[in-house]
Design an enzyme around this catalytic site. Structure first.
Site, mmCIF file in Angstrom:
data_model
loop_
_atom_site.group_PDB
_atom_site.id
_atom_site.type_symbol
_atom_site.label_atom_id
_atom_site.label_comp_id
_atom_site.label_asym_id
_atom_site.label_seq_id
_atom_site.Cartn_x
_atom_site.Cartn_y
_atom_site.Cartn_z
ATOM 1 N N ILE A 146 0.838 -1.193 0.000
ATOM 2 C CA ILE A 146 0.000 0.000 0.000
ATOM 3 C C ILE A 146 0.881 1.255 0.000
ATOM 4 C CG2 ILE A 146 -1.791 1.264 1.277
ATOM 5 C CD1 ILE A 146 -2.768 -1.422 0.156
ATOM 6 N N ASP B 70 7.883 -5.375 3.997
ATOM 7 C CA ASP B 70 9.156 -4.661 4.217
ATOM 8 C C ASP B 70 10.223 -5.644 4.707
ATOM 9 O OD1 ASP B 70 7.710 -5.061 6.528
ATOM 10 O OD2 ASP B 70 8.217 -3.114 7.425
ATOM 11 N N GLU C 60 -2.145 -7.702 14.839
ATOM 12 C CA GLU C 60 -1.269 -8.634 15.553
ATOM 13 C C GLU C 60 -1.864 -9.020 16.914
ATOM 14 O OE1 GLU C 60 3.281 -8.727 15.270
ATOM 15 O OE2 GLU C 60 2.927 -7.588 17.104
#
Ligand code: GAL
Ligand code: MN
Length: 355
Positions: free
Chosen positions: A126, A216, A306
């Site tokens: 994104i 990432d 998470e």
């Protein structure tokens, strides 16, 4: 005759009507709902039998896939020596914890190859996170499920920025356009909903297993079928040695992700988890529901999706646990127990990339 004797009097007219008309009707109904098949078990289970009947017609047993290993050469498995003496390799619910040295990849490859498994790797790219795609895909081609059919599901608001990376045979990039969110927290929270929606609509028809990964990151060593199981979670690199009271679970009871200080097995990282398509659907759906309930109650779990993932894995124990080899951050150095770093964070300027 006293009144009492009449309580079980079958010759009383009302009881006769029941026995002669109603009871045969009950029998007929049960038989009919059993698919009109002969009685194989007691009446009260006829509904369940109807479901089981397809399996009882044993013909499918003759068409089951045989997984047959060829003659192989490998050292004998030990019964009196540990595979690793420095780390735990099994949970109390018999889920293996995957560390280097605990598995024989040749045996596993023979098993998974014969099943011809297909793996979907789900990544979110994104906004500026698209810059991570090139390295992610290139390193995945070198290390992730090499030799297997892989679909890279790239969920992005910038389809034009998806780079062209040469892929091995049987592997493809599938670009799926999704809207972006202003806050990076919402991007994360939204992942569960997107995964559940696309699983139902598309992934279920195309792959057997789903793996959800942070983008990432880069692969820097082998990541193969040893990770596959009904569900798997990864030990967070920051907490794999920590006591449960120090885990960064959501601690406010008002949140659906709440975990009490005397609960919790491990702190799992949202950056790498997965399982069969069915199980990942259940997981994503349930986490999404928790996130929506939180939203309705104006509360946002401390580590977003998470936190919800950790709550899910507390109540639905993963069937495999990946060691932090499968999600490492070199900012934490390289402890001795970590013989391999398979999937590693790419350093980034958080403020620059998130906004
Ligand atoms: C950080 C990580 C976050 C979150 C957090 C949990 O190290 O960057 O994404 O996992 O730990 O405490
Ligand atoms: Mn990350």
């Amino acid at each position: 005759m006293s009144e009492v004797q009449w309580i079980y009097a079958p010759w009383k007219i009302k009881h006769k009507i029941f026995i002669l008309i109603f009871l045969p009707f009950v029998f007929w109904l049960s038989w009919y709902s059993n698919g009109g098949n002969s009685w194989t078990s007691s009446l009260p289970f006829s509904c369940k039998l109807h479901y089981d009947h397809a399996r009882r017609d044993g013909s499918y047993l003759d068409h089951l896939l045989e997984i047959r290993l060829p003659r192989m050469n490998y050292s004998q498995p030990e019964t009196m020596n540990l595979l690793r003496t420095d780390v735990a390799v099994l949970t109390p619910w018999f889920a293996p914890i995957i560390w280097d040295g605990t598995f024989n990849i040749d045996i596993l490859n023979h098993q998974f190859k014969q099943r011809d498994v297909r793996i979907g790797l789900v990544i979110f790219a994104i906004k500026k996170y698209v810059v991570f795609l090139q390295l992610f895909l290139e390193t995945a081609e070198t290390f992730f499920m090499v030799g297997y059919k892989v679909n890279y599901y790239i969920l992005t608001d910038r389809p034009k920025d998806v780079p062209n990376v040469t892929l091995a045979e049987g592997r493809r990039v599938v670009v799926l356009k999704i809207p972006s969110h202003a806050r990076w927290q919402d991007v994360c929270l939204n992942r569960m909903e997107i995964i559940s929606v696309f699983t139902k609509q598309q992934f279920i028809h195309e792959v057997d297993y789903l793996v959800s990964a942070d983008i990432d990151m880069r692969f820097s060593d082998h990541v193969g079928v040893e990770i596959l199981s009904d569900t798997f979670g990864t030990l967070h690199p920051g907490f794999y040695r920590a006591k449960r009271q120090h885990f960064t679970f959501e601690r406010r009871p008002a949140s659906q992700a709440y975990i009490a200080v005397d609960e919790g097995d491990f702190y799992y990282a949202a950056g790498f988890y997965g399982g069969t398509v069915d199980e990942v659907y259940k997981l994503a759906n349930q986490c999404h529901n928790g996130i929506m309930t939180d939203k309705a109650n104006s509360i946002e779990a401390v580590w977003h999706e998470e936190s919800h993932l950790n709550k899910y894995f507390l109540n639905h124990k993963p069937t495999k646990i990946l060691s932090p080899e499968y999600l490492w951050d070199n900012g934490m150095g390289v402890p001795e127990v970590l013989r391999k770093r398979r999937f590693v964070a790419v350093p980034k300027n958080h403020a620059e990339i998130r906004n």
